[in-house]
Design a protein around this motif. Structure first.
Motif, short mmCIF file in Angstrom:
data_model
loop_
_atom_site.label_atom_id
_atom_site.label_comp_id
_atom_site.label_asym_id
_atom_site.label_seq_id
_atom_site.Cartn_x
_atom_site.Cartn_y
_atom_site.Cartn_z
N LEU A 1 -0.54 -6.19 -1.16
CA LEU A 1 0.41 -5.18 -0.69
C LEU A 1 0.06 -4.75 0.73
CD1 LEU A 1 2.80 -3.46 -1.85
CD2 LEU A 1 1.12 -1.65 -2.26
N HIS B 1 9.81 -2.56 -6.63
CA HIS B 1 8.40 -2.18 -6.51
C HIS B 1 8.13 -0.82 -7.14
CE1 HIS B 1 4.35 -1.78 -5.00
NE2 HIS B 1 4.67 -0.58 -4.57
N THR C 1 6.70 -7.21 -3.92
CA THR C 1 5.84 -7.36 -2.73
C THR C 1 5.87 -8.80 -2.20
OG1 THR C 1 3.60 -7.14 -1.82
CG2 THR C 1 3.75 -7.58 -4.19
N GLU D 1 9.08 -3.33 -1.55
CA GLU D 1 7.99 -3.87 -0.73
C GLU D 1 8.23 -5.32 -0.32
OE1 GLU D 1 5.47 -2.44 0.72
OE2 GLU D 1 5.56 -0.44 -0.19
N CYS E 1 2.52 3.24 -2.74
CA CYS E 1 2.06 2.17 -1.85
C CYS E 1 0.79 2.61 -1.14
CB CYS E 1 3.13 1.76 -0.84
SG CYS E 1 3.63 3.06 0.28
#
Lengths: 355, 355
Positions: free
Chosen positions: B91, B195, B216, B289, B355
């Protein structure tokens, strides 16, 4: 990897415990000592191996079309965030400016990323930001991008700051520990151990506290003064975590050179010496945040010393020793009483969260 | 500031509580919503004001001798660190590559800085590092510098990762939210909300969990495909924290333009829609993401859509709406049943540490 120079402390200073015997992260992994070295050598370097990273200097230098760019990153987790002589905001700006400066780079831009803990006082955040602002303004480097994350109570500790910097490396500047040679003179720009002892004394509530003040300062001008006095300077380092010992041991081990320094030549404030004695620490192992160490050809020693001393941040500069071919990998200190002792990395520095 | 585009959500979306009435950091300051915007607008921007920062795009663009360099930073505090479809290591690499890509920059180098909590399993660290390594290798971007800090138990949460990236902006590429115009077509490269819902479902132990997988992914190729199809693309964004809503509201507010999107055109997976209904969330507010939003001249819509769909990461791309001169500062969604509703920023996104 920036501030992980101990990383480079190769065979001679390796860790007695294999990393696969350790199951969990311990505080020493962040200390700049042998455990940090092991983590970098055995886990991080093998994963990301590339020439810029493997130089293991304080900054990576990248050749881009038309320019050479230096890049460096550091996260700051210092505790307490406000300490005698500074705070986490200016420390984060100075530290990253210094890692660029040690590569001879002129700072071009910084990023600033915050990890805040829920409940952190906004007034403290404003103080930290204002301090970072003032530090960046004094250096003349813009903060061009940023990020803010927040974690719940107990998942962080007030504020952590990451600063990443890029700088321009002027043509002809070629600094790096791989250029250090036997015969080089080793100069330090001023007293050692000030930052680490200021933090420790404040944290422990030592009575001496008033006299112990962090040396946090931006070294870009001082580094340029060294380069002006000796364009052939071989390497510069700012001895932060792990102290001057970590810097010297790493270069000796990695370059297979010997280093001999004189205890009598080491500038140490009385208050720092006293606090170190009280706590059983060696000033050589204590972090600095506003000092540089320069490795210059022996014949340039006097010129560089003069250049350092003519800058306000270098008035107490000293030539502290020499690089030699004998005893490769070993750093020796000649003591006050004429003896010799081997300088080593602490296994795990007894000072977590010093920066 | 990268990932703080909500920051730019100017007057129309300002925070109802003056910052000087709030005394402490709350989780919402990290949410990408109004509180984040307020923190950036009232505390961070005034401190560091400069043209590169004030563009408030996902990355700063710096003109250096011979090259244009993009720079971006993000810290990753996602919880849990391993989640369906990814982990904090990849990520962190993808997120920073994507912020560069949204400026049309080709990634040149990354830094990687770790803040570890004492007691964090070294095996988990090795997994995270290996995942970051693999992600960087797939993109072909080297990690050139790094840093490791360790904090005591209870002062962190396993591992936080900062990645900062620099990239080269090719000649002629000029992307930025200030170039968005009335008449622009708005395209999204695939399904939204994947995400955020994968993280939330995993965290809450929702039964649907198996079908919810993070998206991601690195968007540098997809971004180049958009630019190849339409060199005059006005702006690209990756709608992370705060979701697609934050991206659209910010651009509408800051550029004083209206935006109209069609709910029927928005690609949303059934599992995401179901989980959102269960939790009372709007997929527009949920983080992505691995998706990009492109603002292109209306006449280029078909070409860009074709380019997106011909890349594996853009197969479900859709044109979702238009920029208009009417209703400046307002984002309107035409609903399934033909009504209209105003899309706003959440006050504080109900999803910390996404995140």
């Amino acid at each position: 990897m920036s501030s992980e120079r101990a990383a480079a402390a190769a065979p001679g200073a390796s860790c007695p415990i294999p990393i696969d015997r350790l199951e969990r992260v311990v505080l020493g992994h962040g200390s700049g000592g042998r455990l940090t070295a092991q983590l970098v050598e055995e886990l991080l370097l093998p994963a990301f191996r590339n020439p810029a990273l493997e130089a293991l200097d304080d900054q990576a230098v990248l050749d881009l079309p038309g320019s050479r760019i230096a890049m460096t990153t550091d996260s700051y987790v210092v505790s307490p965030i406000f300490f005698p002589g500074g705070d986490i905001g200016q420390l984060a700006v100075h530290g990253t400016v210094n890692d660029l400066a040690m590569g001879g780079a002129l700072p071009v831009a910084l990023s600033l990323a915050l990890i805040l803990e829920e409940g952190f006082p906004l007034a403290d955040l404003a103080r930290v930001i204002d301090s970072a602002r003032a530090a960046a303004a004094r250096v003349g480097v813009p903060v061009v991008t940023g990020d803010t994350k927040v974690v719940g109570r107990g998942s962080g500790d007030g504020v952590f700051v990451n600063t990443t910097g890029i700088g321009l490396v002027p043509d002809g500047v070629r600094l790096g520990s791989s250029r250090v040679r036997a015969g080089d003179s080793i100069l330090v720009s001023g007293t050692i151990g000030d930052h680490g002892m200021a933090i420790l004394a404040h944290r422990e509530g030592l009575a001496l506290e008033g006299e112990l003040v962090s040396d946090t300062a931006p070294l870009h001008e001082l580094a340029q003064a060294v380069l002006a006095a000796c364009p052939d300077t071989h390497a510069m380092r700012d001895p932060t975590r792990g102290g001057l010992a970590a810097t010297l041991v790493e270069i000796a081990a990695r370059q297979r050179l010997g280093i001999a320094i004189d205890e009598a030549a080491l500038p140490v404030r009385d208050a720092v010496r006293g606090a170190c004695e009280l706590l059983g620490l060696d000033p050589l192992h204590v972090a600095n945040e506003g000092k540089l160490v320069a490795f210059v050809p022996g014949e340039a020693e006097a010129d560089v010393l003069r250049a350092l001393r003519s800058h306000p941040l270098g008035r107490e500069a000293q030539a502290i020793g020499r690089v030699r071919a004998e005893h490769p990998g070993v750093v020796v200190q000649r003591t006050w009483i004429g003896g010799e002792r081997v300088v080593d990395l602490p296994f795990a520095e007894p000072m977590p969260r010093i920066c």
